[in-house]
Write a protein that holds these residues in place. Structure first.
Motif, PDB file in Angstrom:
ATOM      1  N   ASN A  88      -3.785  -3.180   4.875  1.00 30.89           N
ATOM      2  CA  ASN A  88      -2.716  -2.401   4.249  1.00 30.89           C
ATOM      3  C   ASN A  88      -1.598  -2.109   5.246  1.00 30.89           C
ATOM      4  O   ASN A  88      -0.414  -2.194   4.912  1.00 30.89           O
ATOM      5  CB  ASN A  88      -3.276  -1.093   3.691  1.00 30.89           C
ATOM      6  CG  ASN A  88      -2.280  -0.368   2.815  1.00 30.89           C
ATOM      7  OD1 ASN A  88      -1.887  -0.857   1.752  1.00 30.89           O
ATOM      8  ND2 ASN A  88      -1.834   0.792   3.255  1.00 30.89           N
ATOM      9  N   SER A  92       1.427  -4.277   3.877  1.00 33.28           N
ATOM     10  CA  SER A  92       2.201  -3.406   2.986  1.00 33.28           C
ATOM     11  C   SER A  92       3.057  -2.404   3.753  1.00 33.28           C
ATOM     12  O   SER A  92       4.291  -2.405   3.634  1.00 33.28           O
ATOM     13  CB  SER A  92       1.248  -2.667   2.040  1.00 33.28           C
ATOM     14  OG  SER A  92       1.948  -1.816   1.177  1.00 33.28           O
ATOM     15  N   SER A 115       3.379 -15.572   2.254  1.00 29.61           N
ATOM     16  CA  SER A 115       2.362 -14.890   1.451  1.00 29.61           C
ATOM     17  C   SER A 115       1.239 -15.870   1.122  1.00 29.61           C
ATOM     18  O   SER A 115       0.994 -16.810   1.891  1.00 29.61           O
ATOM     19  CB  SER A 115       2.998 -14.318   0.178  1.00 29.61           C
ATOM     20  OG  SER A 115       2.086 -13.475  -0.507  1.00 29.61           O
ATOM     21  N   ALA A 120      -2.161 -12.874  -9.309  1.00 33.14           N
ATOM     22  CA  ALA A 120      -2.575 -11.515  -8.960  1.00 33.14           C
ATOM     23  C   ALA A 120      -3.822 -11.099  -9.732  1.00 33.14           C
ATOM     24  O   ALA A 120      -4.636 -10.308  -9.225  1.00 33.14           O
ATOM     25  CB  ALA A 120      -1.434 -10.542  -9.232  1.00 33.14           C
ATOM     26  N   ASP A 123      -6.980 -11.660  -7.756  1.00 38.80           N
ATOM     27  CA  ASP A 123      -7.143 -11.033  -6.441  1.00 38.80           C
ATOM     28  C   ASP A 123      -8.390 -10.153  -6.443  1.00 38.80           C
ATOM     29  O   ASP A 123      -8.528  -9.255  -7.275  1.00 38.80           O
ATOM     30  CB  ASP A 123      -5.921 -10.190  -6.090  1.00 38.80           C
ATOM     31  CG  ASP A 123      -4.666 -11.032  -5.905  1.00 38.80           C
ATOM     32  OD1 ASP A 123      -4.803 -12.255  -5.691  1.00 38.80           O
ATOM     33  OD2 ASP A 123      -3.553 -10.472  -5.968  1.00 38.80           O
ATOM     34  N   THR A 129      -4.878  -8.338  -2.313  1.00 37.67           N
ATOM     35  CA  THR A 129      -4.152  -7.277  -3.017  1.00 37.67           C
ATOM     36  C   THR A 129      -3.021  -6.692  -2.168  1.00 37.67           C
ATOM     37  O   THR A 129      -1.961  -6.358  -2.688  1.00 37.67           O
ATOM     38  CB  THR A 129      -5.119  -6.165  -3.444  1.00 37.67           C
ATOM     39  OG1 THR A 129      -5.838  -5.682  -2.306  1.00 37.67           O
ATOM     40  CG2 THR A 129      -6.106  -6.660  -4.479  1.00 37.67           C
ATOM     41  N   THR A 130      -3.236  -6.582  -0.859  1.00 39.74           N
ATOM     42  CA  THR A 130      -2.159  -6.049  -0.009  1.00 39.74           C
ATOM     43  C   THR A 130      -1.058  -7.079   0.197  1.00 39.74           C
ATOM     44  O   THR A 130       0.118  -6.716   0.318  1.00 39.74           O
ATOM     45  CB  THR A 130      -2.710  -5.599   1.356  1.00 39.74           C
ATOM     46  OG1 THR A 130      -3.452  -6.670   1.967  1.00 39.74           O
ATOM     47  CG2 THR A 130      -3.619  -4.390   1.205  1.00 39.74           C
ATOM     48  N   ARG A 132      -0.165  -9.108  -2.126  1.00 39.53           N
ATOM     49  CA  ARG A 132       0.580  -9.049  -3.388  1.00 39.53           C
ATOM     50  C   ARG A 132       1.439  -7.784  -3.463  1.00 39.53           C
ATOM     51  O   ARG A 132       2.536  -7.787  -4.018  1.00 39.53           O
ATOM     52  CB  ARG A 132      -0.404  -9.095  -4.556  1.00 39.53           C
ATOM     53  CG  ARG A 132       0.129  -9.866  -5.749  1.00 39.53           C
ATOM     54  CD  ARG A 132       0.272 -11.327  -5.462  1.00 39.53           C
ATOM     55  NE  ARG A 132      -1.014 -11.977  -5.345  1.00 39.53           N
ATOM     56  CZ  ARG A 132      -1.165 -13.248  -4.986  1.00 39.53           C
ATOM     57  NH1 ARG A 132      -0.107 -13.984  -4.688  1.00 39.53           N
ATOM     58  NH2 ARG A 132      -2.364 -13.795  -4.905  1.00 39.53           N
ATOM     59  N   GLU A 133       0.961  -6.682  -2.870  1.00 38.13           N
ATOM     60  CA  GLU A 133       1.758  -5.461  -2.819  1.00 38.13           C
ATOM     61  C   GLU A 133       3.016  -5.681  -1.994  1.00 38.13           C
ATOM     62  O   GLU A 133       4.104  -5.179  -2.340  1.00 38.13           O
ATOM     63  CB  GLU A 133       0.926  -4.324  -2.233  1.00 38.13           C
ATOM     64  CG  GLU A 133       1.682  -3.020  -1.966  1.00 38.13           C
ATOM     65  CD  GLU A 133       2.252  -2.380  -3.218  1.00 38.13           C
ATOM     66  OE1 GLU A 133       3.105  -1.464  -3.082  1.00 38.13           O
ATOM     67  OE2 GLU A 133       1.864  -2.775  -4.339  1.00 38.13           O
ATOM     68  N   ARG A 136       5.530  -7.343  -4.103  1.00 41.79           N
ATOM     69  CA  ARG A 136       6.160  -6.409  -5.051  1.00 41.79           C
ATOM     70  C   ARG A 136       7.249  -5.588  -4.365  1.00 41.79           C
ATOM     71  O   ARG A 136       8.333  -5.391  -4.919  1.00 41.79           O
ATOM     72  CB  ARG A 136       5.096  -5.479  -5.640  1.00 41.79           C
ATOM     73  CG  ARG A 136       5.599  -4.580  -6.759  1.00 41.79           C
ATOM     74  CD  ARG A 136       4.600  -3.506  -7.105  1.00 41.79           C
ATOM     75  NE  ARG A 136       4.417  -2.560  -6.002  1.00 41.79           N
ATOM     76  CZ  ARG A 136       5.286  -1.586  -5.712  1.00 41.79           C
ATOM     77  NH1 ARG A 136       6.399  -1.443  -6.411  1.00 41.79           N
ATOM     78  NH2 ARG A 136       5.037  -0.763  -4.706  1.00 41.79           N
ATOM     79  N   LEU A 137       6.967  -5.114  -3.141  1.00 40.02           N
ATOM     80  CA  LEU A 137       7.952  -4.335  -2.397  1.00 40.02           C
ATOM     81  C   LEU A 137       9.201  -5.165  -2.104  1.00 40.02           C
ATOM     82  O   LEU A 137      10.334  -4.678  -2.219  1.00 40.02           O
ATOM     83  CB  LEU A 137       7.342  -3.831  -1.093  1.00 40.02           C
ATOM     84  CG  LEU A 137       6.234  -2.782  -1.192  1.00 40.02           C
ATOM     85  CD1 LEU A 137       5.600  -2.547   0.178  1.00 40.02           C
ATOM     86  CD2 LEU A 137       6.783  -1.473  -1.758  1.00 40.02           C
TER      87      LEU A 137
END
Length: 439
Positions: A88, A92, A115, A120, A123, A129-130, A132-133, A136-137
């Motif tokens: 994370n 992220s 990436s 997603a 995942d 998951t991080t 993919r986060e 998103r950001l």
């Protein structure tokens, strides 16, 4: 057009190092930043060691300004949570600070973010998951960006999973049939750099690449078995009979890899790696190909048609053996010290007594050497102190040999040859010392 300046984050890794060097060869001014660079990786004044993940947004903004950065390529990533690794924090939290710093810099900067492919909805790991986060950001930031999702990366260098597949190709071993059948689309690292160079040459206002995500991989579908087979052609092992590894051994190896990671070792086989392997690597590179005109090379064009060099073969054969060497040395020192101290203490002390060693020194020497042996095993077990442990083990072994030659010379002709066998042990520790580097 003036020469663009590119900042590569994670310039010590498989992708980051190749990207840094190749973009420089293409004429770009490239600053490569990593937390730690090997001596061999500091080829330029622009190869910079920085605690990059510890920098706040203001420090990152200053870094962008100091180097007049036009493009940021973020290659930072960690596979699994553990000591010194926080998915994370890397995928992220750091990306959030990086986006803030780009926005605060007052410069027109394009972000190229590395990436992972896949959907997603599939995942299942903190790694995925991080990652993919972070996507998103980036998408929500409004900053000109391109998200690159490379498949299984094939490069001249090999770390982690790419090294593991080479090792499998060099031995008559297959993964379980289910894993061998998973989709595993590869990409040659030169094609990743070509995509980044193409993006770096585009104007920041080019609407066609202002906010895009591309899968980077060969278009033809291929399984993991197909990828390994191409390496086997290169290694000359394609015709060998092979034995499939049982699934439980793969899972057990992943658990052992997790344990090794807590000792500081970057084991390629860990639970996250196996989970992502079972998920497979698939995507659709058509948007990337259409936009850039880059025709991705197939694995057969880059690996299968070229015989492996002797350096490639040695590395692949020794990659798995390295873990066995270190495990055996740790066991050797721990067990030998434990036996002398707790199991056969009287016999160990009796050797000194029988050779007229001063009685006042028998117990201290027996206890001290036993504790020293176990300490050497502990030092070798931890990656950070392994070199110290190996050097200490070599000197301790030489000390035992010379000490015995002076004080107990008859032990040299002891039937089981315990002292004679110390010589090969020293050689093995020297080999381990030479194999210690990861990159």
């Amino acid at each position: 057009m003036s020469r663009r300046t590119i900042l590569v984050l994670g310039a010590s890794g498989l992708i980051g190092r190749f990207v840094t060097d190749d973009l420089r060869a293409r004429g770009f001014r490239v600053a490569g930043v990593a937390r730690r660079l090997s001596v061999a990786q500091t080829m330029s004044a622009l190869d910079i060691e920085l605690p990059i993940l510890s920098l706040d947004a203001a420090a990152l903004t200053r870094l962008l300004g100091e180097h007049a950065v036009d493009v940021v390529v973020n290659c930072l990533g960690v596979l699994q949570d553990g000591p010194g690794s926080d998915t994370n924090a890397v995928h992220s939290d750091f990306v959030a600070r990086l986006l803030q710093s780009i926005g605060d810099s007052g410069r027109a900067i394009r972000l190229v973010h590395i990436s992972i492919p896949g959907n997603a909805s599939e995942d299942r790991t903190a790694f995925a998951t991080t990652k993919r986060e972070a996507e998103r950001l980036i998408a929500a930031s409004g900053i000109p960006h391109t998200i690159l999702r490379p498949g299984f990366v094939v490069a001249p260098s090999a770390y982690g999973g790419s090294a593991m597949l080479r090792a499998l190709a060099a031995f008559p071993i297959d993964l379980p049939s289910a894993e061998m059948a998973t989709p595993f689309q590869p990409v040659v690292i030169e094609d990743i750099v070509a995509a980044i160079a193409w993006l770096a040459a585009r104007d920041i206002d080019d609407a066609s690449v202002k906010s895009v995500s591309w899968d980077l991989m060969q278009a033809e579908p291929v399984t993991m078995a197909g990828v390994i087979e191409q390496f086997r052609h290169a290694f000359g092992t394609a015709g060998w009979p092979r034995v499939a590894m049982p699934s439980f051994m793969l899972d057990l190896g992943a658990k052992i890899g997790d344990l090794a990671s807590y000792l500081g070792w970057m084991a390629p086989m860990r639970t996250t790696a196996i989970a992502e392997l079972r998920r497979g690597v698939r995507g659709d590179p058509s948007a990337w190909i259409a936009a850039t005109g880059i025709k991705p090379k197939t694995l057969a064009e880059t690996v299968g048609r070229h015989p492996a060099t002797i350096q490639d073969k040695w590395f692949a054969r020794l990659f798995l053996v390295k873990a066995l060497i270190f495990a055996s040395l740790v066991t050797f020192w721990l067990v030998s010290g434990f036996i002398a101290l707790f199991v056969s203490y009287r016999a160990a002390a009796g050797i000194l007594i029988a050779h007229n060693f001063p009685s006042a020194l028998v117990d201290p020497v027996t206890i001290g050497t036993s504790l020293m042996d176990m300490s050497i095993g502990v030092l070798i077990a931890f990656r950070r102190t392994a070199a110290i442990g190996l050097i200490a083990g070599i000197f301790a072994s030489l000390g035992y040999m010379f000490g015995a030659a002076i004080l107990t010379p008859d032990l040299w002709i002891e039937p089981l040859g315990a002292l004679v066998k110390t010589g090969p042990a020293i050689v093995l520790m020297f080999v381990a010392l030479l194999m210690l580097d990861n990159r």
